[in-house]
Design a protein around this motif. Structure first.
Motif, mmCIF file in Angstrom:
data_model
loop_
_atom_site.group_PDB
_atom_site.id
_atom_site.type_symbol
_atom_site.label_atom_id
_atom_site.label_comp_id
_atom_site.label_asym_id
_atom_site.label_seq_id
_atom_site.Cartn_x
_atom_site.Cartn_y
_atom_site.Cartn_z
ATOM 1 N N LEU A 115 5.444 13.913 0.146
ATOM 2 C CA LEU A 115 6.216 12.728 -0.034
ATOM 3 C C LEU A 115 5.517 11.282 0.234
ATOM 4 C CD1 LEU A 115 9.157 11.726 0.633
ATOM 5 C CD2 LEU A 115 8.625 11.882 3.221
ATOM 6 N N SER A 116 5.776 10.560 -0.781
ATOM 7 C CA SER A 116 5.251 9.222 -0.661
ATOM 8 C C SER A 116 6.013 7.975 -0.684
ATOM 9 C CB SER A 116 4.354 9.152 -2.128
ATOM 10 O OG SER A 116 5.066 9.144 -3.327
ATOM 11 N N GLY A 117 5.636 6.784 -0.413
ATOM 12 C CA GLY A 117 6.522 5.792 -0.384
ATOM 13 C C GLY A 117 5.254 4.335 -0.343
ATOM 14 N N THR A 118 6.021 3.312 -0.450
ATOM 15 C CA THR A 118 5.201 1.971 -0.543
ATOM 16 C C THR A 118 5.725 1.309 0.427
ATOM 17 O OG1 THR A 118 4.925 1.957 -3.124
ATOM 18 C CG2 THR A 118 4.857 0.021 -2.139
ATOM 19 N N LYS A 119 4.716 0.523 1.348
ATOM 20 C CA LYS A 119 4.947 -0.492 2.310
ATOM 21 C C LYS A 119 5.715 -1.611 2.021
ATOM 22 C CE LYS A 119 2.974 -2.063 6.611
ATOM 23 N NZ LYS A 119 1.648 -1.934 7.277
ATOM 24 N N GLY A 154 9.852 1.830 7.096
ATOM 25 C CA GLY A 154 8.922 0.974 6.561
ATOM 26 C C GLY A 154 8.319 1.140 5.438
ATOM 27 N N LEU A 155 8.632 1.979 4.631
ATOM 28 C CA LEU A 155 8.440 2.268 3.362
ATOM 29 C C LEU A 155 9.318 2.479 2.568
ATOM 30 C CD1 LEU A 155 5.774 5.276 3.876
ATOM 31 C CD2 LEU A 155 5.529 2.804 3.966
ATOM 32 N N GLY A 156 9.572 2.091 1.143
ATOM 33 C CA GLY A 156 10.499 2.418 0.373
ATOM 34 C C GLY A 156 9.744 2.799 -1.037
ATOM 35 N N GLY A 157 10.562 3.038 -2.012
ATOM 36 C CA GLY A 157 10.385 3.515 -3.444
ATOM 37 C C GLY A 157 9.466 5.057 -3.033
ATOM 38 N N MET A 158 10.332 5.600 -2.196
ATOM 39 C CA MET A 158 9.829 6.896 -1.886
ATOM 40 C C MET A 158 10.071 7.928 -2.884
ATOM 41 S SD MET A 158 10.208 7.234 2.164
ATOM 42 C CE MET A 158 11.850 6.743 2.593
ATOM 43 N N GLN A 159 9.082 8.752 -3.300
ATOM 44 C CA GLN A 159 9.231 10.067 -4.127
ATOM 45 C C GLN A 159 8.849 11.407 -3.402
ATOM 46 O OE1 GLN A 159 6.001 9.258 -7.229
ATOM 47 N NE2 GLN A 159 7.517 7.619 -8.168
ATOM 48 N N LEU A 160 10.012 12.298 -3.555
ATOM 49 C CA LEU A 160 9.764 13.636 -2.722
ATOM 50 C C LEU A 160 9.642 14.853 -3.880
ATOM 51 C CD1 LEU A 160 10.388 15.338 -0.139
ATOM 52 C CD2 LEU A 160 13.022 14.990 -0.708
ATOM 53 N N ARG A 161 8.785 15.608 -3.582
ATOM 54 C CA ARG A 161 8.445 16.724 -4.227
ATOM 55 C C ARG A 161 8.477 17.806 -3.593
ATOM 56 N NH1 ARG A 161 6.308 16.477 -9.716
ATOM 57 N NH2 ARG A 161 5.518 14.699 -9.300
ATOM 58 N N PHE A 162 9.412 18.866 -3.802
ATOM 59 C CA PHE A 162 9.260 20.276 -3.116
ATOM 60 C C PHE A 162 8.284 21.283 -3.756
ATOM 61 C CE2 PHE A 162 13.359 18.619 -1.544
ATOM 62 C CZ PHE A 162 13.233 18.614 0.016
ATOM 63 N N VAL A 163 7.514 21.931 -2.691
ATOM 64 C CA VAL A 163 6.819 23.113 -3.129
ATOM 65 C C VAL A 163 7.294 24.634 -2.726
ATOM 66 C CG1 VAL A 163 4.377 23.989 -3.052
ATOM 67 C CG2 VAL A 163 4.794 21.560 -3.026
ATOM 68 N N HIS A 164 7.498 25.376 -3.803
ATOM 69 C CA HIS A 164 7.978 26.700 -3.647
ATOM 70 C C HIS A 164 7.041 27.566 -3.834
ATOM 71 C CE1 HIS A 164 12.322 25.078 -3.915
ATOM 72 N NE2 HIS A 164 11.864 24.068 -4.278
ATOM 73 N N PRO A 165 6.995 28.796 -3.170
ATOM 74 C CA PRO A 165 5.874 29.832 -3.458
ATOM 75 C C PRO A 165 6.256 30.527 -4.696
ATOM 76 C CG PRO A 165 7.603 30.563 -1.625
ATOM 77 C CD PRO A 165 7.842 28.986 -1.899
ATOM 78 N N GLY A 180 0.855 -1.234 0.223
ATOM 79 C CA GLY A 180 0.158 0.115 -0.086
ATOM 80 C C GLY A 180 0.795 1.342 0.147
ATOM 81 N N ARG A 181 0.369 2.294 -0.506
ATOM 82 C CA ARG A 181 0.918 3.802 -0.495
ATOM 83 C C ARG A 181 0.508 4.758 0.434
ATOM 84 N NH1 ARG A 181 5.533 4.343 -3.503
ATOM 85 N NH2 ARG A 181 5.795 6.600 -4.256
ATOM 86 N N LEU A 182 1.456 5.332 1.102
ATOM 87 C CA LEU A 182 1.269 6.701 1.841
ATOM 88 C C LEU A 182 1.830 7.815 0.987
ATOM 89 C CD1 LEU A 182 0.792 7.840 4.768
ATOM 90 C CD2 LEU A 182 3.254 7.515 5.193
ATOM 91 N N VAL A 183 0.787 8.801 1.085
ATOM 92 C CA VAL A 183 1.165 10.139 0.491
ATOM 93 C C VAL A 183 0.885 11.289 1.581
ATOM 94 C CG1 VAL A 183 0.952 11.711 -1.287
ATOM 95 C CG2 VAL A 183 0.521 9.228 -1.597
ATOM 96 N N LEU A 184 1.831 11.959 1.955
ATOM 97 C CA LEU A 184 1.751 13.055 2.917
ATOM 98 C C LEU A 184 2.209 14.327 2.574
ATOM 99 C CD1 LEU A 184 4.435 14.283 4.652
ATOM 100 C CD2 LEU A 184 4.488 11.710 5.006
ATOM 101 N N VAL A 185 1.626 15.622 3.008
ATOM 102 C CA VAL A 185 2.177 16.944 2.801
ATOM 103 C C VAL A 185 2.603 17.163 3.940
ATOM 104 C CG1 VAL A 185 -0.114 18.096 2.905
ATOM 105 C CG2 VAL A 185 1.738 19.148 1.828
ATOM 106 N N HIS A 186 3.792 17.974 4.197
ATOM 107 C CA HIS A 186 4.182 18.641 5.597
ATOM 108 C C HIS A 186 5.167 19.795 5.049
ATOM 109 C CE1 HIS A 186 5.280 18.765 9.824
ATOM 110 N NE2 HIS A 186 4.529 17.423 9.795
ATOM 111 N N ARG A 187 5.668 20.490 6.195
ATOM 112 C CA ARG A 187 6.527 21.624 6.050
ATOM 113 C C ARG A 187 7.843 21.151 5.377
ATOM 114 N NH1 ARG A 187 6.435 25.372 11.197
ATOM 115 N NH2 ARG A 187 8.633 25.139 10.872
ATOM 116 N N ALA A 188 8.254 22.086 4.666
ATOM 117 C CA ALA A 188 9.580 21.735 4.043
ATOM 118 C C ALA A 188 10.886 21.333 5.063
ATOM 119 C CB ALA A 188 10.067 22.475 2.727
ATOM 120 N N ASP A 189 10.605 22.201 6.123
ATOM 121 C CA ASP A 189 11.670 22.164 7.007
ATOM 122 C C ASP A 189 11.648 21.001 7.812
ATOM 123 O OD1 ASP A 189 9.689 22.822 8.709
ATOM 124 O OD2 ASP A 189 10.493 24.676 9.367
#
Length: 246
Positions: free
Chosen positions: A206-210, A184-195, A163-172
């Motif tokens: 950030l997302s990842g697969t269990k 616990g997760l792999g195949g993680m994908q990270l994308r930053f959001v800039h103003p 299964g896959r988890l997707v979250l949004v959080h503060r960049a810091d």
């Protein structure tokens, strides 16, 4: 009785009743929903759902999934139920504290029961910053000390294998999120959001697969505003539901 506003999301394709004051759905919810790899038949959990904005926007794209909205505040959960009805979404709303394992189980949230978990955790923890006196805003923005790790581990525990988890959080807090989820997760994908293109990132997606052992991938960033201060074409398309981040 709290004051309620009636708002439109994704160019009017989703209707959202939400409190006029306190934490309100905005760009974070739009970006999280746009990053959700939902398929027909999936069990999708929106954890910390508030009035259901994220799950409702995902349902615009895929109604043939089963949606479970998890929210601790009974008033927000009631609004979430109302929003599911208004948007013709077959959603179950569960009132439970995601940090309390016993409460999760008592509410019917069983381990390894979700294909996809979406979450926008409260950004702060006690002692990190001044907490808003508004009860709703404070609950949406602050966790107990050590709460982020407990929150993300609870979300991971709800995922089925693969299964896959997707979250949004503060960049810091990206490094902290990666450290917690990497157990616990792999195949993680990270994308930053800039103003804007010339300013530091304010959010991470950030997302990842269990159970996956695939390496981390850094995806192209999202730039929200152009030099004129208005949404970029990509950001505008995301907010109107005409594009995704998949």
């Amino acid at each position: 009785m709290i004051e309620i506003t009636q708002d439109l999301l994704l160019g009017g394709r989703a209707h959202l009743a939400q409190p006029a004051k306190g934490h309100r759905a905005g760009t974070d919810a739009v970006l999280l929903a746009a990053s959700a790899p939902v398929k027909p038949g999936d069990v999708v959990m929106d954890v910390g759902a508030a009035t259901g904005a994220v799950g409702l926007m995902v349902a615009v794209r895929e109604k043939n999934a089963r949606f479970v909205f998890v929210e601790h505040d009974p008033e927000l959960a009631d609004l979430c139920r109302r929003n599911c009805l208004d948007n013709d979404v077959q959603g179950e709303v569960v009132v439970a504290d995601v940090l309390d394992r016993g409460a999760r189980h008592a509410a019917g949230l069983m381990p390894e029961s979700a294909d996809l978990v979406l979450t926008n955790p409260p950004f702060l923890e006690e002692g990190q910053a001044r907490i808003s006196p508004d009860r709703g805003r404070a609950a949406a923005h602050a966790l107990p000390a050590g709460g982020l790790e407990a929150w993300l581990k609870a979300c991971t525990g709800l995922l089925k294998p693969k299964g896959r988890l997707v979250l949004v959080h503060r960049a810091d807090r990206t490094a902290e999120c990666l450290d917690i989820l990497g157990k616990g997760l792999g195949g993680m994908q990270l994308r930053f959001v800039h103003p804007s293109a010339d300013r530091p990132a304010i959010r991470c997606l950030l997302s990842g697969t269990k159970g996956s052992r695939a390496p981390l991938a850094i995806l192209p960033p999202v730039i929200l505003n152009g030099p004129d201060g208005r949404f970029t074409p990509e950001a505008e398309a995301l907010h109107r539901g005409e594009a995704s981040l998949l």
